[in-house]
Design a protein around this motif. Structure first.
Motif, short mmCIF file in Angstrom:
data_model
loop_
_atom_site.label_atom_id
_atom_site.label_comp_id
_atom_site.label_asym_id
_atom_site.label_seq_id
_atom_site.Cartn_x
_atom_site.Cartn_y
_atom_site.Cartn_z
N SER A 65 -4.93 5.77 0.47
CA SER A 65 -4.43 4.64 0.25
C SER A 65 -4.47 3.96 -0.95
O SER A 65 -5.61 4.09 -1.58
N ASN A 106 -3.38 0.59 -3.23
CA ASN A 106 -3.04 -0.61 -3.43
C ASN A 106 -2.05 -0.95 -4.66
O ASN A 106 -2.76 -0.24 -5.65
N PRO A 135 -5.58 10.81 4.91
CA PRO A 135 -4.93 9.64 4.31
C PRO A 135 -5.81 9.03 3.02
O PRO A 135 -6.89 8.87 2.91
N GLN A 143 0.66 5.27 0.69
CA GLN A 143 -0.10 6.09 1.27
C GLN A 143 0.32 7.35 1.22
O GLN A 143 1.74 7.64 1.49
N VAL A 166 1.05 -1.05 0.02
CA VAL A 166 0.05 -0.06 0.14
C VAL A 166 0.94 1.33 0.02
O VAL A 166 1.99 1.14 0.81
#
Length: 136
Positions: free
Chosen positions: A127, A129, A125, A66, A64
């Motif tokens: 995120s 992937n 945040p 971020q 991930v």
């Protein structure tokens, strides 16, 4: 086989975009003086890689990435959410990035999470992937 420089590849994409937006970026373990306004922080959170063939030569590196949108406290959330939306568009699901000896794919929809408040900032945040495939 060493881990491919996925972090460098993702940071490069973010850095080029952030420069165009006039946004400073704080990268892990680097000197950074927060500006008076909005800025970004960058973090790669890799997971355990795995092999996808019997010879153990084709590796998949997942994780991930971020990016946090950091806003001074008491400025509302509109501008920060707009920047987070632009980050989602920059790392849209299916984006393919070419690194040295590997390909990295954004393997899911980027996600904005609830803001995190401190006395001086409000952080959103985002995120992302990813999956990087390496064949030896």
């Amino acid at each position: 086989m060493s881990r491919p420089d996925i972090t460098g590849l993702l940071e490069s994409r973010l850095g080029e975009w952030a420069d165009l937006q006039g946004l400073a970026v704080a990268y892990d373990n680097t000197s950074f003086e927060p500006p008076g306004g909005i800025y970004l922080t960058s973090h790669d959170m890799p997971a355990t890689p795995y092999a996808i063939d019997l010879s153990q030569r084709s590796k998949v590196f997942i994780g991930v990435y971020q990016v946090n949108v950091v806003i001074p406290a008491a400025q509302g959330r509109g501008e920060g959410r707009a920047i987070a939306g632009l980050l989602e568009a920059l790392f849209v699901n299916g984006t393919e990035l070419q690194g040295e000896g590997f390909s990295c794919y954004i393997s899911g929809e980027p996600a904005q999470y609830a803001g995190i408040a401190t006395d001086t900032t409000w952080t959103i945040p985002v995120s992302i992937n990813y999956r990087a495939d390496v064949a030896q």
